[in-house]
Design a protein around this motif. Structure first.
Motif, mmCIF file in Angstrom:
data_model
loop_
_atom_site.group_PDB
_atom_site.id
_atom_site.type_symbol
_atom_site.label_atom_id
_atom_site.label_comp_id
_atom_site.label_asym_id
_atom_site.label_seq_id
_atom_site.Cartn_x
_atom_site.Cartn_y
_atom_site.Cartn_z
ATOM 1 N N UNK A 1 9.152 24.780 -53.028
ATOM 2 C CA UNK A 1 10.323 24.912 -52.194
ATOM 3 C C UNK A 1 10.012 25.579 -50.860
ATOM 4 N N UNK A 2 8.877 26.304 -50.783
ATOM 5 C CA UNK A 2 8.515 26.935 -49.527
ATOM 6 C C UNK A 2 8.248 25.893 -48.445
ATOM 7 N N UNK A 3 7.959 24.671 -48.855
ATOM 8 C CA UNK A 3 7.706 23.606 -47.898
ATOM 9 C C UNK A 3 8.990 22.854 -47.544
ATOM 10 N N UNK A 4 10.112 23.191 -48.198
ATOM 11 C CA UNK A 4 11.373 22.520 -47.912
ATOM 12 C C UNK A 4 11.788 22.811 -46.479
ATOM 13 N N UNK A 5 12.115 21.757 -45.747
ATOM 14 C CA UNK A 5 12.479 21.934 -44.346
ATOM 15 C C UNK A 5 13.737 22.791 -44.238
ATOM 16 N N UNK A 6 13.709 23.756 -43.324
ATOM 17 C CA UNK A 6 14.832 24.654 -43.074
ATOM 18 C C UNK A 6 15.184 25.526 -44.279
ATOM 19 N N UNK A 7 14.244 25.727 -45.195
ATOM 20 C CA UNK A 7 14.503 26.601 -46.334
ATOM 21 C C UNK A 7 14.745 28.022 -45.849
ATOM 22 N N UNK A 8 15.654 28.730 -46.533
ATOM 23 C CA UNK A 8 15.913 30.122 -46.164
ATOM 24 C C UNK A 8 14.691 30.986 -46.421
ATOM 25 N N UNK A 9 13.730 30.496 -47.221
ATOM 26 C CA UNK A 9 12.548 31.272 -47.553
ATOM 27 C C UNK A 9 11.477 31.201 -46.479
ATOM 28 N N UNK A 10 11.566 30.245 -45.565
ATOM 29 C CA UNK A 10 10.524 30.060 -44.550
ATOM 30 C C UNK A 10 10.692 31.076 -43.424
ATOM 31 N N UNK A 11 9.570 31.623 -42.960
ATOM 32 C CA UNK A 11 9.607 32.554 -41.831
ATOM 33 C C UNK A 11 10.072 31.831 -40.568
ATOM 34 N N UNK A 12 10.826 32.548 -39.761
ATOM 35 C CA UNK A 12 11.339 32.009 -38.499
ATOM 36 C C UNK A 12 10.791 32.858 -37.349
ATOM 37 N N UNK A 13 9.480 32.754 -37.166
ATOM 38 C CA UNK A 13 8.819 33.600 -36.176
ATOM 39 C C UNK A 13 9.330 33.310 -34.774
ATOM 40 N N UNK A 14 9.759 32.072 -34.525
ATOM 41 C CA UNK A 14 10.256 31.722 -33.199
ATOM 42 C C UNK A 14 11.539 32.471 -32.855
ATOM 43 N N UNK A 15 12.197 33.050 -33.846
ATOM 44 C CA UNK A 15 13.428 33.798 -33.598
ATOM 45 C C UNK A 15 13.170 35.297 -33.462
#
Length: 421
Positions: A359-373
């Motif tokens: 699920x870490x590879x799921x696009x736009x997952x809440x678990x993925x880091x958002x370093x751009x933010x």
């Protein structure tokens, strides 16, 4: 409970009394700890702490570790709670057989899911909510358990931020529709899909569902974290380059550090201890900062990134990070001793965990880091001074990092002020 000599009773003594009252096995002393919890501050007590005396000092602790107002201080009152021990490994949790211990772990995990402390993607929320339905309502009954029935209790099964409804024109128009909301339908379908074993007794079925809920929660990297409140800088936006700050929740466990957006309920940054260096500074008594350094890119150039977390609890965060690293090193050392010699280099546990969670590879997952933010300081050390971006990446700004594991950088002793550009 009746407690003799309450003012001098230690957390360990009270823990034993609670364990006996709940008829839990001896392992509960390792799985759980006593916590003092209030809306403003959460503290896991050490066995030697005396909860009564800590409560008497609560006002001083609030002044030291929170930025709340005097009025909030006066209204705040801690409660003594039995919660999961931050230092109890997840791998040992799966070995627990006692139903009472599993139920307590389940109830705590469910609370953290429903309150949004554990961000979770909607499909996984529905799966977890279906298990809550099964555990609280019994096996699925098509005559009783309809979408309309679940709608009335939706916030008992799904996180509160998914259940909020508007109160304006669009909400009124939505209510005229006959079809049930998508989340209720998804929850209903997941409830129908919960496996049942007709030959299994209900107690055994409940234990199996408790374990299934916990195993699903184990896929969340911040499961079992201690949480702290803080703020980070927002990236400058607009013509005037205004930024401001964003409220975040900082989760720290035996595995790493996680920065979670308190409003949006998603991960902004997740780092295992092998991937970071850190430090704690306090330029002023009111402005404590936890610095996190990690690898990143700036327009294709490999750089060191520095993230500032503003929080009067930065001292607690830094201490917990250091203790978790020391504890992990001690466990690894004991494992090597039992093996009769130095162990062969193995892949870090963080990589193993990463592979187990597609699920870490799921696009736009809440678990993925958002370093751009994130608003970070990007730099490279050229041997003379720290500059924002240089062509070549070299060393770490901080000396505090996980030295026993393969880190991405070697420590340097910089004398520059962290506040410099």
């Amino acid at each position: 409970l009746t407690v003799d000599n309450l003012p001098s009773a230690t957390a360990l003594e009270l823990h034993r009394l609670v364990r006996d009252a709940l008829r839990l096995p001896e392992c509960a002393l390792e799985v759980f700890s006593l916590w003092l919890v209030s809306p403003l501050l959460e503290l896991q007590l050490k066995p030697k702490h005396q909860p009564y005396k800590v409560c008497r000092q609560w006002h001083e602790l609030l002044i030291r570790f929170t930025s709340s107002s005097e009025e909030e201080f006066c209204e705040d009152e801690p409660s003594l709670q039995l919660r999961r021990n931050v230092f109890f490994p997840k791998r040992k949790e799966l070995q627990i057989q006692d139903e009472g211990v599993l139920q307590l772990l389940y109830e705590e995990a469910k609370y953290n899911i429903l309150e949004g402390r554990y961000p979770c993607d909607p499909p996984d929320c529905e799966m977890l909510g279906a298990l809550v339905c099964r555990l609280s309502l019994g096996p699925y009954d098509p005559d009783q358990h309809t979408a309309c029935f679940l709608k009335e209790k939706l916030d008992s099964f799904l996180p509160s931020h998914l259940c909020r409804r508007g109160h304006g024109l669009f909400s009124a128009l939505w209510k005229r529709e006959a079809r049930p909301p998508a989340y209720e339908q998804g929850l209903l379908h997941a409830y129908q899909a919960v496996p049942e074993d007709g030959a299994c007794e209900e107690n055994a079925a409940l234990q199996r569902h408790y374990r299934a809920y916990l195993q699903k929660c184990h896929e969340l990297p911040y499961y079992g974290c201690a949480f702290f409140s803080g703020e980070i800088d927002k990236p400058a936006q607009g013509f005037l380059h205004r930024g401001g700050r964003k409220a975040v929740s900082v989760g720290i466990s035996l595995e790493g550090v996680y920065i979670i957006d308190s409003k949006e309920k998603h991960v902004l940054l997740g780092l295992h201890f092998q991937e970071l260096s850190w430090d704690h500074t306090f330029p002023s008594e009111e402005e404590h900062i936890l610095w996190l350094e990690f690898d990143g890119e700036n327009e294709g150039t490999a750089v060191n990134k520095l993230l500032k977390v503003y929080s009067k609890q930065a001292e607690l965060m830094s201490g917990l990070i250091e203790y978790c690293i020391e504890l992990n090193a001690a466990v690894e050392g004991a494992t090597q001793d039992l093996a009769g010699g130095p162990a062969l280099p193995s892949e870090p546990q963080s990589h193993t965990t990463h592979r187990q969670h597609p699920k870490l590879q799921r696009q736009n997952s809440v678990l993925c880091s958002r370093i751009q933010r994130l608003s970070t300081i990007d730099y490279i050390d050229d041997g003379k001074e720290i500059r924002r971006v240089k062509p070549r990446r070299t060393a770490s700004f901080f000396g505090r990092q996980l030295s026993s594991a393969p880190a991405s950088y070697s420590a340097v002793r910089g004398s520059e002020n962290l506040e410099q550009g």
